[in-house]
Design an enzyme around this catalytic site. Structure first.
Site, PDB file in Angstrom:
ATOM      1  N   TYR A 290      10.537   0.349   8.350  1.00  0.00           N
ATOM      2  CA  TYR A 290       9.174  -0.028   8.722  1.00  0.00           C
ATOM      3  C   TYR A 290       8.620   0.944   9.762  1.00  0.00           C
ATOM      4  O   TYR A 290       7.488   1.427   9.644  1.00  0.00           O
ATOM      5  CB  TYR A 290       9.181  -1.459   9.266  1.00  0.00           C
ATOM      6  CG  TYR A 290       7.807  -2.015   9.543  1.00  0.00           C
ATOM      7  CD1 TYR A 290       7.130  -2.747   8.572  1.00  0.00           C
ATOM      8  CD2 TYR A 290       7.163  -1.790  10.753  1.00  0.00           C
ATOM      9  CE1 TYR A 290       5.865  -3.243   8.807  1.00  0.00           C
ATOM     10  CE2 TYR A 290       5.903  -2.275  10.998  1.00  0.00           C
ATOM     11  CZ  TYR A 290       5.251  -3.006  10.022  1.00  0.00           C
ATOM     12  OH  TYR A 290       4.003  -3.478  10.270  1.00  0.00           O
TER      13      TYR A 290
ATOM     14  N   HIS B 260      -0.805   0.918  15.865  1.00  0.00           N
ATOM     15  CA  HIS B 260      -0.941   1.205  14.477  1.00  0.00           C
ATOM     16  C   HIS B 260      -2.402   1.465  14.172  1.00  0.00           C
ATOM     17  O   HIS B 260      -2.707   2.488  13.619  1.00  0.00           O
ATOM     18  CB  HIS B 260      -0.310   0.068  13.732  1.00  0.00           C
ATOM     19  CG  HIS B 260      -0.491   0.021  12.263  1.00  0.00           C
ATOM     20  ND1 HIS B 260      -0.379   1.147  11.475  1.00  0.00           N
ATOM     21  CD2 HIS B 260      -0.781  -0.989  11.432  1.00  0.00           C
ATOM     22  CE1 HIS B 260      -0.575   0.794  10.227  1.00  0.00           C
ATOM     23  NE2 HIS B 260      -0.809  -0.493  10.167  1.00  0.00           N
TER      24      HIS B 260
ATOM     25  N   HIS C 199       5.646  -9.379  10.815  1.00  0.00           N
ATOM     26  CA  HIS C 199       6.405  -9.219   9.568  1.00  0.00           C
ATOM     27  C   HIS C 199       7.885  -9.387   9.874  1.00  0.00           C
ATOM     28  O   HIS C 199       8.388  -8.868  10.869  1.00  0.00           O
ATOM     29  CB  HIS C 199       6.193  -7.836   8.952  1.00  0.00           C
ATOM     30  CG  HIS C 199       4.799  -7.547   8.493  1.00  0.00           C
ATOM     31  ND1 HIS C 199       4.171  -8.251   7.487  1.00  0.00           N
ATOM     32  CD2 HIS C 199       3.903  -6.620   8.910  1.00  0.00           C
ATOM     33  CE1 HIS C 199       2.952  -7.767   7.302  1.00  0.00           C
ATOM     34  NE2 HIS C 199       2.762  -6.787   8.163  1.00  0.00           N
TER      35      HIS C 199
ATOM     36  N   ASP D  77       2.528  -5.735  14.615  1.00  0.00           N
ATOM     37  CA  ASP D  77       3.301  -4.850  13.749  1.00  0.00           C
ATOM     38  C   ASP D  77       4.537  -4.261  14.428  1.00  0.00           C
ATOM     39  O   ASP D  77       5.498  -3.891  13.752  1.00  0.00           O
ATOM     40  CB  ASP D  77       2.409  -3.716  13.232  1.00  0.00           C
ATOM     41  CG  ASP D  77       1.583  -4.133  12.022  1.00  0.00           C
ATOM     42  OD1 ASP D  77       2.068  -4.969  11.242  1.00  0.00           O
ATOM     43  OD2 ASP D  77       0.451  -3.655  11.873  1.00  0.00           O
TER      44      ASP D  77
ATOM     45  N   HIS E 278       0.818  -1.220   0.000  1.00  0.00           N
ATOM     46  CA  HIS E 278       0.000   0.000   0.000  1.00  0.00           C
ATOM     47  C   HIS E 278       0.853   1.272   0.000  1.00  0.00           C
ATOM     48  O   HIS E 278       0.757   2.127   0.878  1.00  0.00           O
ATOM     49  CB  HIS E 278      -1.063   0.019   1.097  1.00  0.00           C
ATOM     50  CG  HIS E 278      -0.608  -0.294   2.501  1.00  0.00           C
ATOM     51  ND1 HIS E 278       0.293   0.468   3.197  1.00  0.00           N
ATOM     52  CD2 HIS E 278      -0.982  -1.278   3.349  1.00  0.00           C
ATOM     53  CE1 HIS E 278       0.466  -0.023   4.410  1.00  0.00           C
ATOM     54  NE2 HIS E 278      -0.296  -1.092   4.522  1.00  0.00           N
TER      55      HIS E 278
ATOM     56  N   HIS F 193      -4.645  -7.913  15.238  1.00  0.00           N
ATOM     57  CA  HIS F 193      -4.838  -6.735  14.390  1.00  0.00           C
ATOM     58  C   HIS F 193      -5.718  -7.128  13.210  1.00  0.00           C
ATOM     59  O   HIS F 193      -5.549  -8.194  12.620  1.00  0.00           O
ATOM     60  CB  HIS F 193      -3.460  -6.251  13.925  1.00  0.00           C
ATOM     61  CG  HIS F 193      -3.466  -5.035  13.064  1.00  0.00           C
ATOM     62  ND1 HIS F 193      -4.450  -4.076  13.099  1.00  0.00           N
ATOM     63  CD2 HIS F 193      -2.562  -4.613  12.134  1.00  0.00           C
ATOM     64  CE1 HIS F 193      -4.143  -3.115  12.233  1.00  0.00           C
ATOM     65  NE2 HIS F 193      -3.017  -3.430  11.628  1.00  0.00           N
TER      66      HIS F 193
ATOM     67  N   GLU G 246      -6.147  -5.671  10.186  1.00  0.00           N
ATOM     68  CA  GLU G 246      -5.706  -5.399   8.811  1.00  0.00           C
ATOM     69  C   GLU G 246      -5.566  -6.709   8.034  1.00  0.00           C
ATOM     70  O   GLU G 246      -5.075  -7.712   8.565  1.00  0.00           O
ATOM     71  CB  GLU G 246      -4.383  -4.635   8.847  1.00  0.00           C
ATOM     72  CG  GLU G 246      -4.141  -3.795   7.622  1.00  0.00           C
ATOM     73  CD  GLU G 246      -3.007  -2.792   7.788  1.00  0.00           C
ATOM     74  OE1 GLU G 246      -2.752  -2.056   6.829  1.00  0.00           O
ATOM     75  OE2 GLU G 246      -2.380  -2.739   8.868  1.00  0.00           O
TER      76      GLU G 246
ATOM     77  N   ASP H  18      -3.645  -8.146   5.980  1.00  0.00           N
ATOM     78  CA  ASP H  18      -2.418  -8.931   5.889  1.00  0.00           C
ATOM     79  C   ASP H  18      -2.226  -9.806   7.126  1.00  0.00           C
ATOM     80  O   ASP H  18      -1.403 -10.724   7.119  1.00  0.00           O
ATOM     81  CB  ASP H  18      -1.196  -8.042   5.656  1.00  0.00           C
ATOM     82  CG  ASP H  18      -1.060  -6.929   6.673  1.00  0.00           C
ATOM     83  OD1 ASP H  18      -2.086  -6.381   7.093  1.00  0.00           O
ATOM     84  OD2 ASP H  18       0.080  -6.574   7.039  1.00  0.00           O
TER      85      ASP H  18
END
Length: 394
Positions: free
Chosen positions: A191, A144, A222, A163, A24, A78, A80, A82
């Site tokens: 990041y 986040h 990640h 994250d 993104h 989370h 999101e 991903d």
């Protein structure tokens, strides 16, 4: 498949997206990982999941360890996609599992997937017994997203940080001591700068929470898992979240016919003559996310643009709008550039720098092509700006 064991009864079951180059708007030349972790105790728990196209790989990895139908809990740190995109597939395979998440997470999951799962809402201080291990939940709202949280496994002292402490880097290895740590630290900085920078003050509070726990391993959603270099990444997060800076100036510009380019190079010479490190980036050939990574630890930013249609070049405007959202801490800044019959870029750049929270100093604008005397002015401008950077850090 390659079975990766983090600790007794704890496994990596995520996926590596080697080919993704744009997350993104975030440039990812090294690809992206979607980390998920399986805890097999008296109860079975999945910590996060993976982006939807990799659901099959996730199920296959889990199936090599245990029948997915035996999963009792799916922790969603989370919402999101991903991190939660494979939830519908997981829940189809484990229909008796509870989805463990915050209240904000519940509303997000219901909106994303239009399904009312068997939710288990947790708040700070809540504990879930799995057997010899217990899970402790640490909601981290706005580190986040509003729903964000971390989960701590007390028996093995593993922090599943989502994250936080992540990096967009792919490797066939899963741990920090198996890869180039300098690259991992750089990717962690990149990041943080592009994803977490706006939340620095909240991250400082979050570090206080996690600092009270004995942590043997940090397993983010990640990148690689931290087990050797935990003190180093914690120290870096302390620096970044407090806005600690170095005597460094990042000069970013774009140009139409080369005049602003000439200015930028001579300004850089002046900054360097003041004894300050400077780096130069032309927006049309540089990636925004890498520039932001450089800005993270820099004391100052100089932004340059030719004037077009009484404003700045779109490449420069895009960077400044991005920077405005990230709200960097403790930065000095100024604008510069060449113009033709009318200016405008200077004002535009200064307004957006101020909106980003940058302490803006007077800039430098030159008409048409700079002559020898004007190039000397550029050098002097850079020299004085460099001196102001040194003075600011005393």
């Amino acid at each position: 498949m390659n079975k990766v064991k983090l600790a007794e009864g704890v496994y990596y079951v995520g996926a590596v997206d080697w080919n993704l180059r744009d997350f993104h708007g975030y440039n990812t030349p090294g690809g992206v990982t979607y980390n998920a972790y399986l805890i097999v105790d008296e109860k079975v728990c999945l910590i996060d999941n993976v982006k939807a196209p990799f659901a099959g790989e996730l199920i296959e990895r889990i199936s090599e360890i245990i029948d997915p139908a035996k999963i009792d809990y799916v922790v969603t740190n989370h919402v999101e996609p991903d991190h939660s995109g494979s939830l519908p597939v997981i829940m189809a395979k484990a229909p008796n599992a509870k989805v463990v998440l915050t209240e904000q997470g519940k509303s997000g999951i219901m909106k994303h997937y239009q399904t009312n799962y068997d939710f288990m809402i947790v708040k700070e201080g809540d504990v879930l017994a799995l057997g010899r291990n217990k899970l402790h939940f640490l909601p981290l709202p706005m580190v986040h997203w509003p729903d964000s949280m971390a989960t701590y496994l007390d028996g093995e002292q593993i922090l599943f940080s989502n994250d936080a402490f992540g990096q967009h880097v792919c490797s066939s290895m899963r741990f920090d001591d198996e890869v180039d740590i300098d690259q991992v630290i750089y990717e962690a900085a990149k990041y943080y700068a592009n994803i977490l920078m706006p939340f620095g003050k909240l991250i400082t509070k979050a570090l206080g929470k996690t600092g009270q726990l004995p942590v043997r391993m940090i397993a983010p959603s990640h990148g690689v898992v931290w087990r050797k270099y935990i003190p180093q990444i914690l120290a870096k997060y302390e620096e970044w979240s407090s806005g600690l800076t170095k005597d460094k100036v990042i000069i970013v510009y774009d140009t139409m016919w080369g005049s602003t380019d000439q200015m930028a190079r001579r300004i850089l010479d002046g900054v360097a003559a003041a004894g300050v490190t400077a780096k130069l980036y032309k927006m049309s050939v540089s990636t925004r996310s890498e520039i932001i990574a450089e800005i993270l630890e820099a004391k100052a930013i100089l932004i340059g643009s030719s004037t077009i249609n009484n404003g700045m070049l779109p490449t420069v405007g895009g960077l400044l709008l991005y920077l405005k959202g990230l709200r960097p801490m403790n930065k000095l800044g100024a604008g510069f550039g060449a113009y033709g019959w009318g200016g405008g870029a200077q004002q535009n750049m200064e307004e957006l720098l101020k909106a980003a929270g940058v302490a803006v100093q007077p800039g430098l604008a030159i008409k048409w092509v700079p002559d020898a005397a004007e190039l000397d002015r550029c050098f002097q401008f850079g020299l004085e700006f460099g001196k102001s950077v040194l003075a600011a850090n005393k």
